[in-house]
Design a protein around this motif. Sequence first.
Motif, mmCIF file in Angstrom:
data_model
loop_
_atom_site.group_PDB
_atom_site.id
_atom_site.type_symbol
_atom_site.label_atom_id
_atom_site.label_comp_id
_atom_site.label_asym_id
_atom_site.label_seq_id
_atom_site.Cartn_x
_atom_site.Cartn_y
_atom_site.Cartn_z
ATOM 1 N N GLN A 92 50.618 37.808 48.888
ATOM 2 C CA GLN A 92 50.426 39.159 49.399
ATOM 3 C C GLN A 92 49.949 40.097 48.288
ATOM 4 O OE1 GLN A 92 53.633 40.617 51.902
ATOM 5 N NE2 GLN A 92 53.881 38.643 52.908
ATOM 6 N N MET A 93 50.703 40.170 47.193
ATOM 7 C CA MET A 93 50.265 41.003 46.075
ATOM 8 C C MET A 93 48.917 40.549 45.530
ATOM 9 S SD MET A 93 52.119 41.835 42.397
ATOM 10 C CE MET A 93 51.984 40.137 41.854
ATOM 11 N N VAL A 94 48.590 39.288 45.697
ATOM 12 C CA VAL A 94 47.331 38.749 45.182
ATOM 13 C C VAL A 94 46.129 39.541 45.700
ATOM 14 C CG1 VAL A 94 47.073 37.014 47.019
ATOM 15 C CG2 VAL A 94 46.019 36.638 44.769
ATOM 16 N N ASP A 95 46.243 40.142 46.885
ATOM 17 C CA ASP A 95 45.150 40.974 47.391
ATOM 18 C C ASP A 95 44.922 42.192 46.501
ATOM 19 O OD1 ASP A 95 44.990 39.170 49.421
ATOM 20 O OD2 ASP A 95 45.504 40.551 51.036
ATOM 21 N N ASP A 96 46.013 42.836 46.073
ATOM 22 C CA ASP A 96 45.888 43.989 45.173
ATOM 23 C C ASP A 96 45.395 43.552 43.798
ATOM 24 O OD1 ASP A 96 46.517 46.051 46.882
ATOM 25 O OD2 ASP A 96 48.673 45.956 46.484
ATOM 26 N N VAL A 97 45.793 42.372 43.362
ATOM 27 C CA VAL A 97 45.305 41.834 42.092
ATOM 28 C C VAL A 97 43.792 41.672 42.141
ATOM 29 C CG1 VAL A 97 45.361 39.847 40.531
ATOM 30 C CG2 VAL A 97 47.493 40.713 41.531
ATOM 31 N N LYS A 98 43.286 41.145 43.239
ATOM 32 C CA LYS A 98 41.837 40.968 43.388
ATOM 33 C C LYS A 98 41.118 42.315 43.397
ATOM 34 C CE LYS A 98 42.153 36.593 45.921
ATOM 35 N NZ LYS A 98 42.018 35.926 47.237
ATOM 36 N N ILE A 99 41.690 43.298 44.063
ATOM 37 C CA ILE A 99 41.083 44.627 44.092
ATOM 38 C C ILE A 99 41.049 45.222 42.692
ATOM 39 C CG2 ILE A 99 41.385 47.001 44.905
ATOM 40 C CD1 ILE A 99 42.610 45.771 47.480
ATOM 41 N N ALA A 100 42.167 45.123 41.974
ATOM 42 C CA ALA A 100 42.248 45.692 40.625
ATOM 43 C C ALA A 100 41.340 44.959 39.642
ATOM 44 C CB ALA A 100 43.690 45.652 40.131
ATOM 45 N N ASN A 101 41.187 43.652 39.822
ATOM 46 C CA ASN A 101 40.372 42.834 38.922
ATOM 47 C C ASN A 101 38.881 43.137 39.050
ATOM 48 O OD1 ASN A 101 39.813 40.444 37.168
ATOM 49 N ND2 ASN A 101 39.030 39.569 39.083
ATOM 50 N N GLU A 102 38.453 43.551 40.237
ATOM 51 C CA GLU A 102 37.054 43.910 40.512
ATOM 52 C C GLU A 102 36.073 42.796 40.136
ATOM 53 O OE1 GLU A 102 36.454 47.677 38.514
ATOM 54 O OE2 GLU A 102 37.110 48.773 40.301
ATOM 55 N N GLY A 103 36.489 41.545 40.374
ATOM 56 C CA GLY A 103 35.595 40.415 40.178
ATOM 57 C C GLY A 103 35.355 40.015 38.738
ATOM 58 N N ARG A 104 36.109 40.572 37.787
ATOM 59 C CA ARG A 104 35.859 40.279 36.372
ATOM 60 C C ARG A 104 36.278 38.865 35.985
ATOM 61 N NH1 ARG A 104 37.308 46.037 35.935
ATOM 62 N NH2 ARG A 104 39.474 45.432 36.168
ATOM 63 N N PHE A 155 44.568 46.254 34.580
ATOM 64 C CA PHE A 155 43.616 45.158 34.656
ATOM 65 C C PHE A 155 42.333 45.460 33.888
ATOM 66 C CE2 PHE A 155 46.672 44.450 37.883
ATOM 67 C CZ PHE A 155 46.757 43.076 38.021
ATOM 68 N N THR A 156 42.063 46.722 33.622
ATOM 69 C CA THR A 156 40.925 47.058 32.759
ATOM 70 C C THR A 156 41.276 46.858 31.298
ATOM 71 O OG1 THR A 156 41.503 49.414 32.572
ATOM 72 C CG2 THR A 156 40.150 48.760 34.461
ATOM 73 N N ASP A 157 42.575 46.736 31.003
ATOM 74 C CA ASP A 157 43.038 46.525 29.621
ATOM 75 C C ASP A 157 43.235 45.049 29.287
ATOM 76 O OD1 ASP A 157 43.057 49.264 29.247
ATOM 77 O OD2 ASP A 157 45.147 49.488 29.855
ATOM 78 N N ILE A 158 42.900 44.148 30.197
ATOM 79 C CA ILE A 158 43.012 42.714 29.921
ATOM 80 C C ILE A 158 42.048 42.351 28.787
ATOM 81 C CG2 ILE A 158 42.543 40.407 30.865
ATOM 82 C CD1 ILE A 158 43.531 41.408 33.564
ATOM 83 N N PRO A 159 42.506 41.607 27.783
ATOM 84 C CA PRO A 159 41.639 41.303 26.638
ATOM 85 C C PRO A 159 40.490 40.359 27.000
ATOM 86 C CG PRO A 159 43.682 40.059 26.484
ATOM 87 C CD PRO A 159 43.856 41.034 27.625
ATOM 88 N N GLU A 160 39.449 40.355 26.187
ATOM 89 C CA GLU A 160 38.278 39.507 26.435
ATOM 90 C C GLU A 160 38.606 38.020 26.314
ATOM 91 O OE1 GLU A 160 35.035 40.659 23.977
ATOM 92 O OE2 GLU A 160 34.868 42.682 24.838
ATOM 93 N N SER A 161 39.733 37.716 25.687
ATOM 94 C CA SER A 161 40.137 36.310 25.546
ATOM 95 C C SER A 161 40.551 35.679 26.876
ATOM 96 C CB SER A 161 41.313 36.206 24.569
ATOM 97 O OG SER A 161 42.395 37.042 24.991
#
Length: 353
Positions: free
Chosen positions: A310-322, A291-297
Amino acid sequence: MAKVLMKGNEAIGAAAIKAGCKYFFGYPITPQNELPEFMSKELPKVEGVFVQAESEVAAINMIYGGAGTGARVMTSSSSPGMALKQEGISYIAGAELPCVIVNISRGGPGLGGIQPSQADYFMSTRGGGNGDYRHLVYAPATIQEAVDLTIEAFNVADYYRNPVLILADGMTGQMMEPVEFNEPTKRDLPAKDWATTGTKGKRKPNIINSLALDPAELEKHNWRLDAKYKDMEKKEVRHEMYQMDDAEVVFVAYGTTSRIVKNAVDALREEGIKAGLIRPITLWPFPMKAFTDIPESAKAIISVEMSTGQMVDDVKIANEGRLPVHFYGRPGGMIPSPEEIMKNAKEILGGVK
């Protein structure tokens, strides 16, 4: 090596035998029944043993005993049966015993139905048993990947002295695809000098348990386990990035749902919408770095699951509000279509400034 057409459940069983599994303990439940049926026929051919236990609770405790001898052992079940195994899995993790556990998941809660579902994510990645423990969770998207990960799982289990879970839904268990049986990644595996194989008068008896009445000793044990789990997080994370270089909308999906999402990604790109997919292959450890490698686009993330989310919780954690994180799901054994996933993405992109 020539490919052979196999049903998913049977292919997983064949992969386990190739990996050296000699003992299977299980109990019938749809939609994984073909796996124990396959093992009952094939294990005797390699001087192995199949036992149909009286219950899922009995089966997981037989796994504890078999793994304690140092043998390669496996059990399988489906969602309600896996719920019954959770106490035993905690004991196995606490006793540091290697084994492979397969969950061909179905809809719930409760008895639910027999159609494919991804509603066991919490139970699988958080641990349904007691105490501080973790185990690797592999989520194959194809039957070939299920074969490869099953073979790898036995080596990983031995390497860390820890249970490893294969989480696949009923679709993977029931569909047929051509597969080949490849060699796993080479690992230098530790000797099993901890196993209860009998002393022959040459050493002190090995004792395997998860009981520590002295809190200081239990704390020490827990921190040592924690260090092992952190090592897994560093070394065992797997994921796939699909069409992510210039993605405007980023889907996150695993297992068979990811195959449907890939079709949606390709169709969206044909319409001029730049979509991409992050596919976790290990659900634990979760691929945070992806999720840190997601492009600026990128403008939005959509977690697509066969559950209510359920997995969406881990997605939110990994995304860190970006980025804004959205969810699209179909629970209870319903399977999302590429068209409805596309429609959801268009609605979200229309609302993102």
